[in-house]
Write an enzyme that holds these catalytic residues in place. Sequence first.
Site, short mmCIF file in Angstrom:
data_model
loop_
_atom_site.label_atom_id
_atom_site.label_comp_id
_atom_site.label_asym_id
_atom_site.label_seq_id
_atom_site.Cartn_x
_atom_site.Cartn_y
_atom_site.Cartn_z
CE1 TYR A 165 -2.98 -3.03 0.14
CE2 TYR A 165 -4.16 -1.94 1.90
CZ TYR A 165 -4.07 -2.96 0.99
OH TYR A 165 -5.05 -3.91 0.92
CE LYS A 183 0.25 -17.80 -1.83
NZ LYS A 183 -0.69 -18.95 -1.85
CG ASP A 206 -3.54 -19.76 0.17
OD1 ASP A 206 -2.81 -19.88 1.17
OD2 ASP A 206 -3.25 -20.25 -0.93
CG ASP A 210 -7.48 -3.86 3.43
OD1 ASP A 210 -8.40 -3.56 4.21
OD2 ASP A 210 -7.41 -3.44 2.26
CG ASP A 267 -13.04 -5.75 4.84
OD1 ASP A 267 -12.52 -5.06 5.74
OD2 ASP A 267 -13.71 -5.26 3.91
C1 IPM Z 1 -9.19 -0.46 6.18
C2 IPM Z 1 -9.66 0.17 4.90
C3 IPM Z 1 -8.52 0.98 4.30
C4 IPM Z 1 -7.35 0.06 4.07
C5 IPM Z 1 -8.89 1.72 3.02
C6 IPM Z 1 -10.06 2.65 3.24
C7 IPM Z 1 -7.72 2.46 2.41
O1 IPM Z 1 -10.12 -0.78 4.01
O2 IPM Z 1 -8.86 0.28 7.12
O3 IPM Z 1 -9.16 -1.69 6.25
O4 IPM Z 1 -7.26 -0.58 3.02
O5 IPM Z 1 -6.50 -0.04 4.93
MG MG Z 2 -10.10 -2.73 4.77
#
Ligand code: IPM
Ligand code: MG
Length: 369
Positions: A147, A197, A229, A253, A257
């Site tokens: 990132y 990985k 994975d 990230d 999620d």
């Molecule tokens: C998170 C979000 C951010 C990230 C985005 C909004 C840039 O998805 O905090 O997980 O990817 O870190």
């Molecule tokens: Mg995120």
Amino acid sequence: MKKEYKIVLLEGDGIGPEMTAEVARLFDFLSEKQDVKFNYKIMPFGASSFFVTGSSFPLATQQACENADAIFKGPIGLSFEDTKEIPLEERPERGALLPLRKKLQTYANFRPVLLPAELSHFSPLKKEVVGNGIDLLMIRELVGGLYFGEKKRGVDSNGKRWVTEELNYTEDQIRNIQITALQAASQRRKKLCNIHKSNVLLSSIVWNEILEETAKDFPDVEVEHMLVDAAATALSLKPGSFDVMVMENMFGDILSDQAGGILGSLGLMPSACMGKTQAYYEPSHGSAPDIAGKGIANPYSSIASIAMMLRMSFNMPREADLVQKAILSVFASGVTTPDLGAFSNKQLKQVTTREFCDQMLANLAKELS
Ligand code: IPM
Ligand code: MG
């Protein structure tokens, strides 16, 4: 004399202002009832800031963040279409959030994945899979990796587009996050799952090599290694088997999620972004522009992030526990906000964001009296 703290509130976009308003009420409440005073100010940040000031992370906000004792950051971002109105470098993710992380060097992102009995009805997982509930802590490296690497694009001699982005990590960045995770594991169930990985990525080979060294100082922590994975599968099949998980930025990230998914919603995921000298706290969910301004978004993720702030920035574990308990009790009373209602398998009474927090504060008042 009351102890005083300077708090910066970054409202963000979409449902951000509604969440921030509830956070501010919680600070007012604590300042009134406890031997502490939280002086907060709201500063512009994100797409909303860009449209007003021309910058998604204006200088005044940057300075306020540097001088704050702690920061709450609401969700940022617009819908896919609306985002196109903002020049690439000023879009809230690239122009505000990543620069905030970099500026404050908040390298350690704590994302607790908690499914206690009060929330279990939100999870899409079967009862047998959830067992006694989920209680794991994802620790994500937050200021390195893909990132933050150099990004380039171009066109070759055949007129075809190409793109490269770099993944950079220094030994110190890797050590710092691993030590943070090992410390967290030694304070919990003494189990660390290292996500990597190394069958493909050189960065994972170096990461794992360094972990062999850092782990030597934590002989009480049992370290297990899992390919990223495979971890995605294991999270859905046996979430109860994890305690602390550590991983680089992009893996974190994505897996965090997924963790929101196994709880039932990202609205159930608070988080803390810790640096050596500064910290900010944010819900893990997005700005949900489709429901913004309706007063139907659940404040759990924001309020539980403040509980993390009380614990981690202000050494107030009692208040942190009570805030967490107060908000869980609202769920336990069979209440939800409409955004989460659809995810539950129970018949729940639906209330607004404000009413939900009224109930949370009433519970808290009882606990503090
Ligand atoms: C998170 C979000 C951010 C990230 C985005 C909004 C840039 O998805 O905090 O997980 O990817 O870190
Ligand atoms: Mg995120």
